[in-house]
Scaffold this active site. Sequence first.
Site, PDB file in Angstrom:
ATOM      1  CB  CYS A  29      54.411  32.094 -22.039  1.00 16.45           C
ATOM      2  SG  CYS A  29      53.751  31.560 -20.455  1.00 16.45           S
ATOM      3  CG  HIS A  65      58.416  36.220 -21.579  1.00 16.54           C
ATOM      4  ND1 HIS A  65      57.392  35.976 -22.475  1.00 16.54           N
ATOM      5  CD2 HIS A  65      58.137  35.455 -20.490  1.00 16.54           C
ATOM      6  CE1 HIS A  65      56.550  35.102 -21.962  1.00 16.54           C
ATOM      7  NE2 HIS A  65      56.977  34.781 -20.750  1.00 16.54           N
ATOM      8  CD  GLU A 120      62.863  38.746 -21.042  1.00 14.08           C
ATOM      9  OE1 GLU A 120      62.719  38.832 -22.279  1.00 14.08           O
ATOM     10  OE2 GLU A 120      61.931  38.938 -20.224  1.00 14.08           O
ATOM     11  CE  LYS A 163      54.217  38.396 -21.693  1.00 11.74           C
ATOM     12  NZ  LYS A 163      55.326  38.526 -22.654  1.00 11.74           N
ATOM     13  CG  HIS A 165      51.660  36.432 -19.891  1.00  8.38           C
ATOM     14  ND1 HIS A 165      51.663  35.978 -21.191  1.00  8.38           N
ATOM     15  CD2 HIS A 165      52.608  35.702 -19.233  1.00  8.38           C
ATOM     16  CE1 HIS A 165      52.563  35.028 -21.316  1.00  8.38           C
ATOM     17  NE2 HIS A 165      53.158  34.850 -20.145  1.00  8.38           N
ATOM     18  CG  PHE A 197      54.320  28.021 -17.019  1.00  8.13           C
ATOM     19  CD1 PHE A 197      55.106  29.080 -16.607  1.00  8.13           C
ATOM     20  CD2 PHE A 197      53.117  27.809 -16.366  1.00  8.13           C
ATOM     21  CE1 PHE A 197      54.707  29.909 -15.575  1.00  8.13           C
ATOM     22  CE2 PHE A 197      52.698  28.635 -15.326  1.00  8.13           C
ATOM     23  CZ  PHE A 197      53.499  29.683 -14.934  1.00  8.13           C
TER      24      PHE A 197
END
Length: 409
Positions: free
Chosen positions: A162, A301, A312, A333, A338, A397
């Site tokens: 990501c 994010h 976050e 998003k 995503h 990830f």
Amino acid sequence: MNRVVITGMGTINPIGNNIETFAKSLFAGVCGIGPITKFDTTDFKVTLAAEVKDFDPLNYYDSLPEARRADLFTQYAIAAAMEAVADSNIQGNVQPERFGVYVGSGIGGMNTFVSETLKLEKRGPSRVSPLFIPMMISNMAAGAISMRFGAKGPSLPVVTACATSTNTIGEAFRAIKHGYADAIIAGGTESTITPLATAGFDNCKALSQASDPARASIPFDLERNGFVMGEGATMLVLEEYEHAVSRGAHIWAEVCGYGNTSDAYHMTAPHPEAEGAVRAILLAAQEGGITAGEHLYINAHGTSTPMNDKTETLAIKKAFGDDAYTTHISSTKSMTGHMLGATGATEAAACVLALEKQMVPPTIHYQVPDPECDLDCTPNTAVSAPLEAALSNSLGFGGHNAVIALKKI
């Protein structure tokens, strides 16, 4: 050290197939999420995705046979790159050996991988396409863009899940800053709305199983329960400042900082104390001379997963202290889903547009406050603000954390 600016942008994404449409949708709070149309979801718990709409590869390729020699992730990349290059007017105005391509994909040609695997099982090895490997490998988008535009300078595909296209922009920034290129097409692309990828992400408990598009991708909302798969591509043309000025280029914004760290903690979960994310935010902000407060926008994010959003939020608080509470934050998003390897570049473009328009894009469909996500996430409606700088966060990830800093110019 050289200054680095953005002179071109292009995108194909769930809320717009060009920058102009994307900008209108972004500030209007348009939702790009809907029922999956790419495959039959009868046996799936996940039924929603943020698909690209009305994409025609023949708008970007001379013939259908030529387009069919490229996986969809490469088609998206070419389309976005064509808009960015045209926007920048860079082609023919830079030495080919000083013109680079830094374009990545989190997964690469999954459509090709799946179709050729099925062909192998049903029809045998002799029927597997000789183009299987070059269509599938994740560096091919960068290769195809280089060939399309004659870019013979540094070329670097990045694969950091990501965080992929935030890393490509950050590494391109460094390459130009230190004199290795005059201009670089940087960005990311992804096309993984397939049965295999959907089943895989769902079975690792990452995806939302909501049936209502208005309650599926809901970052920072207490009822969030997973991300929604998106797709598309976004490309930026990064250019050395004096080079851009000398040819009279339109400058969208300046790239002024970059943070790149690893959690070294877990395959899919963020570090509970957000250590890597904090360092990435601080590295980008410090290099860019950026402080938090009402003049800063952070494109979070913000995946809509329970762990990411609260972690976050913690990272932003640790990085900026009390100033975090007066900083403008949102997760786009909520509109685009995503986009995996393409998400960082798309969100960087959103930051550029926020600086250009002096407007903070909203986090749409926000309803239920979460005490652990108590910063200003710009709920539901865009807000005018005197923005001077922006940070774009990407947390992938594998523990990859990437943040880029941008300034209005």
